[in-house]
Motif scaffolding. Structure first.
Motif, PDB file in Angstrom:
ATOM      1  N   GLU A   3      -8.544  -8.520   1.514  1.00 36.84           N
ATOM      2  CA  GLU A   3      -9.725  -7.695   0.935  1.00 36.84           C
ATOM      3  C   GLU A   3     -10.393  -6.500   1.762  1.00 36.84           C
ATOM      4  OE1 GLU A   3     -11.643 -11.449  -1.248  1.00 36.84           O
ATOM      5  OE2 GLU A   3     -12.398 -11.097   0.653  1.00 36.84           O
ATOM      6  N   GLN A  28      -4.371  12.911  -0.007  1.00 36.51           N
ATOM      7  CA  GLN A  28      -5.240  12.512   1.080  1.00 36.51           C
ATOM      8  C   GLN A  28      -5.034  13.454   2.132  1.00 36.51           C
ATOM      9  OE1 GLN A  28      -3.067   8.406   2.082  1.00 36.51           O
ATOM     10  NE2 GLN A  28      -5.239   8.035   2.202  1.00 36.51           N
ATOM     11  N   PHE A  77       0.864  -1.300  -0.109  1.00 33.67           N
ATOM     12  CA  PHE A  77      -0.024  -0.012  -0.006  1.00 33.67           C
ATOM     13  C   PHE A  77       0.976   1.110  -0.022  1.00 33.67           C
ATOM     14  CE2 PHE A  77      -3.205  -2.806   2.289  1.00 33.67           C
ATOM     15  CZ  PHE A  77      -3.971  -2.893   1.108  1.00 33.67           C
ATOM     16  N   ASN A  82     -19.634   0.043   6.384  1.00 34.72           N
ATOM     17  CA  ASN A  82     -19.129  -0.935   5.550  1.00 34.72           C
ATOM     18  C   ASN A  82     -19.128  -2.175   6.429  1.00 34.72           C
ATOM     19  OD1 ASN A  82     -18.122   0.888   3.060  1.00 34.72           O
ATOM     20  ND2 ASN A  82     -17.263   1.970   4.861  1.00 34.72           N
ATOM     21  N   HIS A  95      -8.075   1.084   2.064  1.00 35.44           N
ATOM     22  CA  HIS A  95      -7.044   1.647   1.288  1.00 35.44           C
ATOM     23  C   HIS A  95      -7.782   2.499   0.181  1.00 35.44           C
ATOM     24  CE1 HIS A  95      -3.750   2.064  -1.549  1.00 35.44           C
ATOM     25  NE2 HIS A  95      -3.122   2.796  -0.723  1.00 35.44           N
ATOM     26  N   ARG A  96      -8.641   1.603  -0.480  1.00 33.98           N
ATOM     27  CA  ARG A  96      -9.280   2.290  -1.535  1.00 33.98           C
ATOM     28  C   ARG A  96     -10.081   3.521  -1.211  1.00 33.98           C
ATOM     29  NH1 ARG A  96     -10.605  -2.831  -3.174  1.00 33.98           N
ATOM     30  NH2 ARG A  96     -12.725  -3.067  -2.134  1.00 33.98           N
ATOM     31  N   ASN A  97     -10.778   3.595   0.059  1.00 33.69           N
ATOM     32  CA  ASN A  97     -11.416   4.729   0.527  1.00 33.69           C
ATOM     33  C   ASN A  97     -10.625   5.639   0.723  1.00 33.69           C
ATOM     34  OD1 ASN A  97     -13.950   3.149   0.114  1.00 33.69           O
ATOM     35  ND2 ASN A  97     -13.892   2.640   2.248  1.00 33.69           N
ATOM     36  N   GLY A  98      -9.429   5.684   0.785  1.00 30.90           N
ATOM     37  CA  GLY A  98      -8.446   6.709   1.160  1.00 30.90           C
ATOM     38  C   GLY A  98      -8.367   7.032   2.457  1.00 30.90           C
ATOM     39  N   PRO A 125      -3.147  -0.682   6.104  1.00 27.75           N
ATOM     40  CA  PRO A 125      -4.065  -0.134   4.881  1.00 27.75           C
ATOM     41  C   PRO A 125      -4.215   1.292   5.225  1.00 27.75           C
ATOM     42  CG  PRO A 125      -5.438  -0.913   6.356  1.00 27.75           C
ATOM     43  CD  PRO A 125      -4.150  -1.493   7.059  1.00 27.75           C
ATOM     44  N   GLN A 141      -7.591  -3.986   1.638  1.00 32.53           N
ATOM     45  CA  GLN A 141      -7.861  -3.264   0.293  1.00 32.53           C
ATOM     46  C   GLN A 141      -8.909  -2.041   0.076  1.00 32.53           C
ATOM     47  OE1 GLN A 141      -7.491  -7.046  -1.810  1.00 32.53           O
ATOM     48  NE2 GLN A 141      -5.819  -6.238  -3.148  1.00 32.53           N
ATOM     49  N   ALA A 142     -10.289  -2.836   0.957  1.00 31.90           N
ATOM     50  CA  ALA A 142     -11.278  -1.826   0.887  1.00 31.90           C
ATOM     51  C   ALA A 142     -10.920  -0.571   1.643  1.00 31.90           C
ATOM     52  CB  ALA A 142     -12.430  -2.432   1.406  1.00 31.90           C
ATOM     53  N   TYR A 168     -16.001   0.340   9.576  1.00 29.57           N
ATOM     54  CA  TYR A 168     -15.794  -0.807   8.986  1.00 29.57           C
ATOM     55  C   TYR A 168     -16.059  -2.240  10.024  1.00 29.57           C
ATOM     56  CZ  TYR A 168     -13.384   1.851   5.547  1.00 29.57           C
ATOM     57  OH  TYR A 168     -12.993   2.909   4.615  1.00 29.57           O
TER      58      TYR A 168
END
Length: 442
Positions: A144, A73, A66, A135, A150-153, A176, A147-148, A113
């Motif tokens: 996974e 950000q 990552f 989430n 990290h994708r959300n910044g 992450p 990754q979720a 989360y």
């Protein structure tokens, strides 16, 4: 189960296990309730517990690799991610909900989360509304889930579990988010490699204890623990409805049974022997109740003077708490949510803090509500203070009146000021990161 026949041997057994890390590691959470252990030893336990887990996570962390773009950000709003499996009718949720609802949405974007499933209750629905995004990562693997996040910044990932039941600290091991924080759920260090900061206060973790924690201290000005001022307190039931006798002083401790120790129980039974008609009101613990009654008999106390209270919905629980005259804390793992709930319901608590975070929370709360005189140094002072309050109605009445006055005037239940201070901490963590500085006390 409060089965204490071999209790005296536990200290040497656990110390031996810590000195031989190749053996099956001790769960760090268990060590929080074991008398005689220092915060430094708790850190060793956490490091041993995570050593193999961090090694196992290293290949996946390297594969995910990552990266964080600090130019993007946090540019508009700081994105906060709260990680937990207790986003439902749970003590952590009750403590935190009002602070979440009050966070400044012009400056912060809040993401939950959750990996604990849903009880479909009112608190779950309230939490779902409180976050900008909620989430459910229950079905996702750790990779996974990471990754979720990290994708959300996410700029700052706040773990609300630590080494408690059903935790997924392995998500933190994948890093992450650029900043990761240990907050509220676990009163101790997670060891290196997981979190950069632990949110605390100067009473729970004095500056000189910094070496006992892998995380840098993020200090709130009064108590680290949030507690709203809109928690509903039902009308107190009649004593007989709560299973209490019509007369007699009510000593109370609603901590879970694993926090009880022979040394603390000795003092409680001494109080019962010296305060006629008094009772000890405890939280129901099916597997422990018979053993505790037997322990009382062995200490010269009629076991029927132990009254066990069943679990109740939160508002009903706060309502019945008003029937208690005085709450008695445990050691070395003291009251946390149960302490602030008692103070919110108007019941004072006597505590004897030790050197560890888990033993000092009630003391932190009492300082924040303006009752430091209820924080004592040793077991003799603990007995004398509790006995004095139980046998001097005017003294106890004056103390309860002070608590009633302080309740909405002191910092403990000032959730608005608490939230501003918490946001300030997040901002300072982020400022250090953006400046290329490592985590340090803020």
């Amino acid at each position: 189960m409060c089965e204490w026949d071999d209790f005296a041997s536990r200290l040497s057994f656990a110390r031996g296990r810590l000195s031989t890390p190749e053996e099956t590691p001790l769960p760090p959470f268990v060590l929080l309730a074991e008398p005689g252990f220092s915060a430094a030893e708790q850190r060793v336990c956490s490091e041993i517990w995570m050593r193999a887990r961090l090694a196992a996570a290293a290949p996946e962390r390297e594969r995910l690799d990552f990266r964080f773009d600090t130019t993007q950000q946090g540019a508009a709003k700081l994105r906060l991610g709260y990680l937990s499996n207790d986003f439902q009718d749970h003590a952590t949720a009750h403590l935190l909900i009002e602070a979440i609802e009050l966070q400044d949405r012009a400056r912060f974007e809040l993401h939950a989360y959750s990996y604990g499933g849903s009880d479909d209750g009112a608190m779950r629905a309230r939490l779902s509304r409180a976050f900008d995004s909620f989430n459910d990562i229950t079905p996702l693997s750790d990779a996974e889930a990471a990754q979720a996040i990290h994708r959300n910044g996410i700029d700052i990932l706040i773990d609300l579990k630590g080494f408690t039941q059903a935790t997924r600290t392995s998500i933190l091991a994948l890093r992450p988010a650029p900043i990761q924080v240990n907050f509220l759920g676990y009163p101790g260090t997670l060891g290196p490699g997981l979190c950069d900061y632990i949110i605390t206060d100067a009473f729970c973790t004095p500056p000189e204890s910094a070496a006992d924690y892998a995380e840098s201290f993020a200090y709130l000005p009064y108590s680290y623990q949030p507690h709203g001022r809109h928690s509903v307190i039902n009308i107190a039931p009649r004593r007989v409805v709560a299973g209490l006798p019509e007369e007699g002083f009510v000593f109370c401790c609603f901590n879970q049974a694993f926090k009880l120790t022979p040394a603390v129980f000795d003092i409680w039974c001494r109080l019962l022997r010296n305060v006629p008609k008094s009772v000890l009101w405890l939280l129901a613990a099916h597997d422990a109740e018979g053993n505790l009654r037997n322990e009382a008999w062995e200490r010269g106390v009629d076991g029927s003077r132990l009254i066990f209270a069943p679990d109740l919905p939160h508002a009903e629980h706060l309502g019945r708490l008003q029937l208690a005259d005085l709450v008695l804390d445990t050691a070395p793992y003291g009251a946390h949510t149960t302490a602030s709930d008692a103070l919110w319901a108007g019941v004072p608590i006597v505590t004897r803090p030790g050197s560890t975070f888990s033993s000092r929370v009630a003391g932190s709360l009492l300082h924040a509500v303006g009752l430091p005189e209820l924080v004592v140094e040793d077991q003799d002072d603990y007995f004398e203070l509790a006995f004095g309050l139980a046998t001097d109605k005017d003294r106890l009445s004056g103390l309860r009146q002070t608590l009633a006055t302080n309740r909405l005037r002191t910092p403990l239940f000032d959730v608005k000021a608490y939230t501003v201070a918490l946001e300030t901490l997040y901002g300072r963590m982020w400022a250090r990161y953006r400046a290329g500085l490592p985590p340090a006390a803020v």
